[in-house]
Structure formats: C-alpha cells, structure tokens
Design a protein around this motif. Sequence first.
Motif, PDB file in Angstrom:
ATOM      1  N   ASP A   1      14.756   8.295   2.957  1.00 39.02           N
ATOM      2  CA  ASP A   1      14.067   7.604   1.870  1.00 39.02           C
ATOM      3  C   ASP A   1      13.605   8.627   0.843  1.00 39.02           C
ATOM      4  O   ASP A   1      12.508   9.146   0.898  1.00 39.02           O
ATOM      5  CB  ASP A   1      12.870   6.827   2.420  1.00 39.02           C
ATOM      6  CG  ASP A   1      12.181   6.011   1.328  1.00 39.02           C
ATOM      7  OD1 ASP A   1      12.684   5.997   0.185  1.00 39.02           O
ATOM      8  OD2 ASP A   1      11.152   5.383   1.616  1.00 39.02           O
TER       9      ASP A   1
ATOM     10  N   SER B   1      10.734   7.438  -2.113  1.00 37.43           N
ATOM     11  CA  SER B   1       9.384   7.121  -1.659  1.00 37.43           C
ATOM     12  C   SER B   1       8.335   7.406  -2.716  1.00 37.43           C
ATOM     13  O   SER B   1       7.207   6.947  -2.605  1.00 37.43           O
ATOM     14  CB  SER B   1       9.063   7.908  -0.383  1.00 37.43           C
ATOM     15  OG  SER B   1       9.166   9.302  -0.609  1.00 37.43           O
TER      16      SER B   1
ATOM     17  N   TRP C   1      -1.023   8.617   1.328  1.00 30.40           N
ATOM     18  CA  TRP C   1      -0.054   9.371   2.110  1.00 30.40           C
ATOM     19  C   TRP C   1      -0.640  10.685   2.605  1.00 30.40           C
ATOM     20  O   TRP C   1      -1.625  10.678   3.310  1.00 30.40           O
ATOM     21  CB  TRP C   1       1.255   9.533   1.328  1.00 30.40           C
ATOM     22  CG  TRP C   1       1.722   8.249   0.734  1.00 30.40           C
ATOM     23  CD1 TRP C   1       1.703   7.015   1.311  1.00 30.40           C
ATOM     24  CD2 TRP C   1       2.242   8.063  -0.587  1.00 30.40           C
ATOM     25  NE1 TRP C   1       2.198   6.072   0.427  1.00 30.40           N
ATOM     26  CE2 TRP C   1       2.531   6.682  -0.728  1.00 30.40           C
ATOM     27  CE3 TRP C   1       2.500   8.922  -1.647  1.00 30.40           C
ATOM     28  CZ2 TRP C   1       3.064   6.154  -1.907  1.00 30.40           C
ATOM     29  CZ3 TRP C   1       3.029   8.404  -2.812  1.00 30.40           C
ATOM     30  CH2 TRP C   1       3.298   7.038  -2.933  1.00 30.40           C
TER      31      TRP C   1
ATOM     32  N   HIS D   1       4.959  11.471   6.709  1.00 30.66           N
ATOM     33  CA  HIS D   1       5.979  10.444   6.848  1.00 30.66           C
ATOM     34  C   HIS D   1       6.963  10.675   7.988  1.00 30.66           C
ATOM     35  O   HIS D   1       7.332   9.733   8.685  1.00 30.66           O
ATOM     36  CB  HIS D   1       6.766  10.333   5.535  1.00 30.66           C
ATOM     37  CG  HIS D   1       5.983   9.703   4.435  1.00 30.66           C
ATOM     38  ND1 HIS D   1       6.280   9.889   3.101  1.00 30.66           N
ATOM     39  CD2 HIS D   1       4.907   8.896   4.463  1.00 30.66           C
ATOM     40  CE1 HIS D   1       5.419   9.214   2.370  1.00 30.66           C
ATOM     41  NE2 HIS D   1       4.586   8.607   3.168  1.00 30.66           N
TER      42      HIS D   1
ATOM     43  N   LEU E   1       9.173   7.633   9.259  1.00 31.33           N
ATOM     44  CA  LEU E   1       9.430   6.738   8.142  1.00 31.33           C
ATOM     45  C   LEU E   1      10.887   6.329   8.070  1.00 31.33           C
ATOM     46  O   LEU E   1      11.783   7.159   8.196  1.00 31.33           O
ATOM     47  CB  LEU E   1       9.040   7.427   6.828  1.00 31.33           C
ATOM     48  CG  LEU E   1       9.320   6.632   5.546  1.00 31.33           C
ATOM     49  CD1 LEU E   1       8.381   5.451   5.439  1.00 31.33           C
ATOM     50  CD2 LEU E   1       9.195   7.546   4.330  1.00 31.33           C
TER      51      LEU E   1
ATOM     52  N   ARG F   1      11.558   3.446   5.518  1.00 30.50           N
ATOM     53  CA  ARG F   1      11.515   3.134   4.093  1.00 30.50           C
ATOM     54  C   ARG F   1      10.088   2.783   3.703  1.00 30.50           C
ATOM     55  O   ARG F   1       9.524   1.804   4.181  1.00 30.50           O
ATOM     56  CB  ARG F   1      12.461   1.983   3.766  1.00 30.50           C
ATOM     57  CG  ARG F   1      12.675   1.778   2.281  1.00 30.50           C
ATOM     58  CD  ARG F   1      13.624   0.630   2.012  1.00 30.50           C
ATOM     59  NE  ARG F   1      13.903   0.506   0.591  1.00 30.50           N
ATOM     60  CZ  ARG F   1      14.529  -0.539   0.040  1.00 30.50           C
ATOM     61  NH1 ARG F   1      14.977  -1.517   0.812  1.00 30.50           N
ATOM     62  NH2 ARG F   1      14.725  -0.582  -1.263  1.00 30.50           N
ATOM     63  N   LEU F   2       9.528   3.582   2.815  1.00 29.85           N
ATOM     64  CA  LEU F   2       8.131   3.421   2.449  1.00 29.85           C
ATOM     65  C   LEU F   2       7.910   2.133   1.660  1.00 29.85           C
ATOM     66  O   LEU F   2       6.911   1.440   1.864  1.00 29.85           O
ATOM     67  CB  LEU F   2       7.680   4.630   1.622  1.00 29.85           C
ATOM     68  CG  LEU F   2       6.196   4.680   1.282  1.00 29.85           C
ATOM     69  CD1 LEU F   2       5.351   4.790   2.536  1.00 29.85           C
ATOM     70  CD2 LEU F   2       5.908   5.847   0.343  1.00 29.85           C
ATOM     71  N   GLU F   3       8.830   1.814   0.774  1.00 32.82           N
ATOM     72  CA  GLU F   3       8.653   0.649  -0.089  1.00 32.82           C
ATOM     73  C   GLU F   3       8.478  -0.641   0.712  1.00 32.82           C
ATOM     74  O   GLU F   3       7.726  -1.528   0.323  1.00 32.82           O
ATOM     75  CB  GLU F   3       9.856   0.514  -1.022  1.00 32.82           C
ATOM     76  CG  GLU F   3       9.748  -0.623  -2.012  1.00 32.82           C
ATOM     77  CD  GLU F   3      10.985  -0.761  -2.870  1.00 32.82           C
ATOM     78  OE1 GLU F   3      11.010  -1.675  -3.704  1.00 32.82           O
ATOM     79  OE2 GLU F   3      11.940   0.031  -2.688  1.00 32.82           O
TER      80      GLU F   3
END
Length: 1021
Positions: free
Chosen positions: A557, A560, A581, A588, A666, A668-670
């Motif tokens: 990702d 991010s 974050w 992440h 992580l 995908r952060l979105e």
Amino acid sequence: MTHPAALEALRAAIAEPPIEYRPELRWWLAEGLHTDATIRREIAAAHRLGFGGMEFLAMPEENIDEARYGWGSEEWTHDSHTIVAETTARGMSFSFTSGTNWSNANLPTITPDDPAASQELDVEYEPVRERRVGLLPRIDLGADRGEGGLPGSRVTPKRQHLVAVVAAAVTDSGPTASGLSTPASDGAATLAGADGAAGTTTVQALTPVIDVGTLTDLTPLVTGDEGAEALDWSAPDARDWRLFVFWMHGTGQTASPSASVNYTVNYLDRDGVDAVIDYWREVVLTDALKADIARNPRAQMYMDSLELNTWGEGGMFWGRCVAEEFRARRGYDITPWLPLLVRSAPLMAVSTRYRFEPDAAHAIEVAKVRHDYVATLTDLYIEHMLQPFADFLHEQGIALRAEISYGLPFELTRPGVAVDGIETESLEFGSQIDAYRLMAGPAHLLGKQYSSETGATTRNHMLPHRFYDQIINTQLAAGITKTVLHGWSSPAGAEGSTEWPGHEGMLPMFSERFDTRQPAAEFYPLWNRAVGRVQQVLRRGRPRIDVGILRTDHFTDNSSGMMFYDGERRIPDEVAYGRMWMRNRQNHWWRDLGMQDAGWGYEFFDGSLLLRDDVVFADGVVQPDGPGYQALIVYQEALDADVAARLLEWARAGLRVLIVNGASELKRLETGEYFYYGAAAARTPGLDGRDAELAATMAALKVLPSVAEVDEPARAVEALRALGLIGYHEFAVPNQNVLAYERIDGDLTHVYVYHFLYETGQDTDVELRLPGVGTAYQLDQWSGRFHELGAARREEIGADRSEVTVVPLRLAPGEAAVITLDSSAGYSLGESATAPAIVAELSDWDITVESWDAGEAQLIEEDRGLGYATREVLPTTAVTRLRANGTALAPWKDLDGVGPEVSGVGEYRTTVRLDVVPDGRLVLDLGDVCGGLGSVSINGGAPIGFDTSAPRVDVTGLLRTGSNDVVVRVSSSLSNRLKARGYYERIPDVSALLSGLPYRPHHVPVRDYGLTGPVRLLVEN
C-alpha cells in the motif's frame, strides 16, 4: 576547542558541504515553453539558493500549442539541452525524468498494437449449458469503460490476439472462500479488521466461486485462423459452466504533453526497453547532449511511479513472453489458472480485487499460483526493463535512480539490484517511518543510494516550513540521505493561465514549491547548507542496522499517504502527518514498537536477496560491510524454501534468527484492512511442491541455539536479548518519542536522533548508549561546529562487562540531532549537565513585516529565428513594509498594523546589553517561530539559520560587553495572502477528486506567522 584529527577532518569536510550533498529539486517545466532567459534565470536562482541539482520534466500547460512545445518538439529538445548545459556548468546534477505519466518514458514511434507497447490480458465470458459451437467472443476494443484513475488518455488498439480458452464450473454467488486473504500477503493469511485482531472479514461478500477441480484448458481445441477463432465444446455435466476467453491487446495508454501521441511502453517484454533505447540512441542523445553528459559526473535518469493502467475486464499486465517465462521459472503452465487471476485494480496494485475466488479446499493452492504470477512479473520487470535500461544508461554516463515497483503488482525490494539509486516518496507513504523502512533494506543491503521525493502534499502554499522539515527528519531517521524536493517551477508561464504567485507546474492543487515565489527563499541558502551537512555526515562510512525483517509483498500500500478522510470529513495533511499513525504510535508493517523504543534499527527486504553472491554472513552479522544485521526476523506465513535453507546455513554458523508467530500488518490503510499471520514460515509462497522441505528446514532451524521462536511480536525484544543481541546503539531506558539511525565512519560513530512526536509530544530526555569508549560531540548543522557533550559518561553492561558511552540528551518535539562519538579521542569525563541559565530575556522589539502581494506582470518574448515568437508571462511580487504598532511579540494576524491577510517576512530588531559576557556556550532561544524559516544576525554579522522546531542559535563569540544589536528575520507561507485573494476558492481538493467525491475547495484557516517567543539568551555549561 581543539578536536582530535578524525573529527577535525570531518569538520573541515562539512564546513561548506559540497554540492552533491545538497537537496535537489524536481522542476516542472511548462512543456517546452520557457525561454532561454527563463531557463538560465531559474537554474542560476536554484544554484544561488544552494540546491544541488534539477530533475526536470514536462507538465501540461494550458493555452499553448503542444505540437510546438510538447515533448519531442524542437522546443522541448532545445530546452532540455539548455538545462543540461546550464546545470553542468554550475556543478549541479541533472536528471531526465521518466515514468508512465511523463512523456519521455513513452514513445511516439510505436502504436498500441506494437509488441513494444504496454499489453494487457483481457477476458470475455460465455455461459455454457450443454454444447456451444461457433466463433469465440472477442473484446469490444472500442467499448466505453469510463475514465481510469490515473492521468493520461487511451487510444483504442486495433488488434487482439487469442491467448487461451479455459472452462470452469462457477457458483454465481457465494462468499470469498473462508475470508482468505487477497493481494497483500499473496494469500493464506487471515484478513483482520483495522485493529489487526485475529478474525476473518470477507473482502467481497458475493464473489463468484470457481470449482478449481473443473478448470479445463480448451485452447488446443480452438480452430480457425486469426480473426476467426472458433470452438466446439460440450459441458461435461449440468452445472453452470463458464467459458473464459483470454485475448491480449495493447492498453492504449498515452502520456502528455507531447508533440505527437506518445504510448506507454511494455515493461515485461524486451521489446519495450529495446524501443526506448533505440529512440534515445537515435533521436534524443545528440552529440552535443552526449558531450554535456560526459562533463557531468552526476547525470541521472529518474524513473518515477509506475502508473500503468489496464483497461479491460481481465485487469492483468501481459506480454508475449509471459506464459513462456512463467513455465520456465515456475515449472508449470499458467493457462488453466488464468480465470482465478482475473482482477480489477483501480489506480494502484493495492486496490486489487480478484473477480473470482476458489473453492475453500483449493484456497492455498490458488494463493500460491497468484504469488507465482506476480513473482514472474517482478522477474521480467527486473530482467527485461530495468537491467538492460541501466546497462544502456551506464554506457552513456547516466546513472539510473528509480521508484522501483511503485504502483504495480511487483515485489517492492528485489528490483533494487538493477538500479543505482532507490527512491521513495513522502506523498504516497504519508511520511511514515515504517514505509521508509520498506525500501531501506535493499538500499542498505545492496549498497545503493537511498533518496526520496519530498514535499508533495495536497496543501501547496499552505503549510509552514516546519511541516516539510519533519518529513525530511523522518526520512533521515530511516537512512534516506538524499532529499529531492517536490518541487520547483518557474513563476513564468503561458499567457492566459499564469497569475501570481506564478506558473504552477504540478497543478495548483498538488505539491509544494520550493522556489523564489516563497518568502522562505531568502533563507534557503542557510537551510540547504544545514541539510547538506547532515546528509554528508550520514553518507559517510556504512550503516549499522540491528535487525533485518524478511518480508515479501507484491501489493504494498504505497497510497497510504493520499487519502485522509473520517467519513466525509477531510482530514488536513498537517493533521494526518502530525497526529495520526506513527505520531499516534501506530506503525503499519512491523506493528510492535518494542525494537523502536529500545533504539534499535530495523528494516525490511525480500528474503531472496540473501541468496545473492554479494550478500554474505561473516563476523556474526549479515553484510558486515553494509548494514551488518545482527539478527533476522521471519514473521510472514510464506517463506521460500531456498531462503529457509540459507537461514539454516547461516544460523549453524551463528546467525541469530527470530521466528515470530501471530503478527499482523497493513494491507490497505484506506479501507482499514490488516493481515493476521498464524504460524510464520508455514508454507512456501509459490506452487513449487516444497512445503514439506520447508517444514523440515524450519524444524532443523528451530533447534539451533542461535534461533528463537515467539508467539507474539511483543516478545521480540526479549527474545533477541536472550539470544545476546545488544544494539549498535540503544537507549539506556526505552523511549517512546525518539528514532535513531547510525553510521560507522572509521573511529567516528554518528547517530542521528529525532523526536518524532512533533505535534503530540513534550520535551523528552533520552540516554543514548553507544558501544565503546570515546568523547561525544553534537553537530550544530547551522554552523558546522561540533560541541563536546560533557555530561556523557562511561558504563559497563552485559555479562562480558562491555564498555559503553552513555550520552544524555533533551530533545524538543520535532527536534533532531547528530551525535558523534570519537573513539580515537579516548574518554573525556565531563562535568554533570546543568540546566541552561537565563542571561537575558528579550521582550522589547521593533517589528516590521515585509508583506508580499501581486505586483505588475512582465512579458517575456523570445524569437529564435524559427518563424514564430515565444511569449511568457512573469508575475512579480510587490513588497510593502508594515510597521507594527507595539513592541510585544505576537502572531502577525494579532499585531496592530499587520493583520490576518499578510504573508511575507518579518524583521525583529532589539538591543541586549551585557555588563559581562558569560563564560560557556551562549544560545539565543527564540521560543516559537510558528514553523517559519529564518535567521539571526548579531551585531551586523552574517545571518545564522535555525531549526524550525527548536529555534536556538549558538551565538558564542558573537556578543560583546555593552550593547548588542540583534536582528531576527522569520518567513511565512503564502497561505494568508492567498486566502485573502480567494486563491483557494478556485482550487479543488485533489484528495476529494481522487476519492470520487463531489467538487469541494480546501478549507484554509488563517494561520499564525512570525516570532512569538519567548526569546531568551541562555548560557549552557
């Protein structure tokens, strides 16, 4: 103070840091519109301001003729040659810029139907009940599929080539098999919620499911010539069967601005790079240009993000060699598996969603196939694009620097072997330390320059300089030692589209500009010199990193940092970067912060890099002449069998290996998706039939005395200490506020320490423990001086009573420091540290603000005798001096006589009287400068810059008995002036556009500017 020889040599070297250590610039040219006078003026200005080089590219410009000024035109070629000649004459570097969205990476000599053009594998579906007879369904190449998520347009290809026909029984609706993971882990891990807790979440609730046992390759049964392919086939039973008909065709992706249509090249077949090389050799690299390149030792080609699009339903990048190379490298045929590779992937590879999932019984098997496909793409990208391109560039005297793998389903670290410099960027990673660690591994392991495109945000002209200093500080803490600012543009641009403060270049809604339109430009020479000193020190010797973390990911990702939303509410970049974050102590990828809080260094890389002949284990560490990893961590469920065998070989020779189960990372952060891994190294990643071999290797590994296994990442530090690991540097007591990075430089050890909680933290005290005995110094990056840290002390630690030097430090939020231990100097027992004493408080000021606003525009004309004249508009800045009615410090918006609409530079004058100049180190502490760059001058002396987070200036030796004149100058952003002019009301929020939300402008508050203090003269002992 007399310094030992090694430190004195360093001090002399960094007194005026050479140009190659200064920050460089990305320059957005208005296509080929700029006149020679503008180009020369801009390069001279960048050089005067202390920048080290120019990375240039053509941006689309309104109201001009692209056929005349676009890439490939005579004007663009002439401008390129001028830039190369002018930068070279000044000792600056230059970089040609390539990448999918920059025209010079693409070609006017090909069409979408050429093998050299980017190709994709598309698919048509056909339901089959009983028998089907006749022509195969073909792709409607002209169908409207809407706009893609990336810039550029599409030209419809004319040809398609049949690749395969596969049949399978399909369940039209059903859950994704057991919630098994999709891209980021290449399968077989469990998808977790945003907190990373164990559990399952279905990615697509109604994804069609394929009965893997029914996959049937029907390609040999196809009849008919090309263009008339037909199939006669009967389904074997009454279930719902589907025919998957795969066609290869060009993506048709183009790039602009260019004098003619430029098509994206093929990154998988050699045809693509061969066409690029031919074009550059025959068209671009004229004798005159080659002569200039030969005179510049830092000529570069920069490959930007790989922003490639596919158009069709298949969603797969392809080439005529892919199937053959897959069989040769993976040992089996990819054809029967193609239906389970069909995907959608808008914008970036991390968004990949497979259109079909396997039945639960075959989930692991399909995950392995999916891994093998993207692993093969990575191989081809390295061997068929990067390596031959680098070889060609080296023949021309050009180095290759690249954002390797960015955006595509390629492994992120392996391509580092083929480039000279590895580049990351602050925008797409949101300036997160864990993201920078992702590519620090290959950079350090392979001995590559690690650099970053720095400063791109969606908040141009809005933020104080301190915001960008914090990005640079974070990058330095990860081992990035080359800053490329994003970016620079000339104020001059086309008539009809250029207004104050100037031509935008990278669009008015995207990225900061570090050029002469900024009030801070006055102070760039001081700032560039200071950053250059730190980068020069941190490139010396070799890095020392305690732990290498084996990590494979084809779908990282790297978007991010671009989407900041809380529901429909836009979170400003400065809030996301400064408070979320990592600044909320949430990393992440390696989510446990124990190693970070211990002061240890760690970074990531694909385990296959350990198999290279130039990567060795000796003296108890991996790559002793490089990062010198003291231990390696395995935490993902998939591990290559050959890599495991290498770990076993080295562990038998003493390498520390830690196996960590139960980790999460992580995806995908979105979308708030994370992966949970059960048992580490439980299987091989690909369909190679070596799971049992891996299990046997891991069993042998786990019984060795240098190997430990834990069931949660929180126990990693404890386990590594039990294996005998002592950090190259570490904190005497764990510290939750500080990051550290180390270089060994002969008798000198340099450690960069940074208080990263710049918006969420308080002053922090940290004791830095350095191995060995020596004298500790701190670098003043603004003066180049080293001052001895007298409070350092010697201690003995560990069972062997090893001697260490302990250096106590106090850091303000956002403050960074370079600490150097000189082991050749012996141990200097200093006095105990005492709190700084206040000599005087400066509270009575004469305040003048130089207010910036639009001036009269100038017209620039150039006639080069080609039958036309080129015209540019150059906005100018009018400066009005405003005298504040009062002597007390306050933000400009609150000063009577200044006000909330003002941007520019404030000048503060006062006099301090000293009856006696105190002994010791004298420091002028400015308190708060609202994040603005500035300078201090004492008694008419040369200006001295200061840290925007800890604005303190060493004035030792500059003061005298009696009256002393003090002048402080502080700059602002242009935000308040532009807000008053209505500038932001006309600019859409690019993050909203990328998220598919309705048009909305930025919300821009009135910002605090200026010196607000308190200002105190301190004496430190």
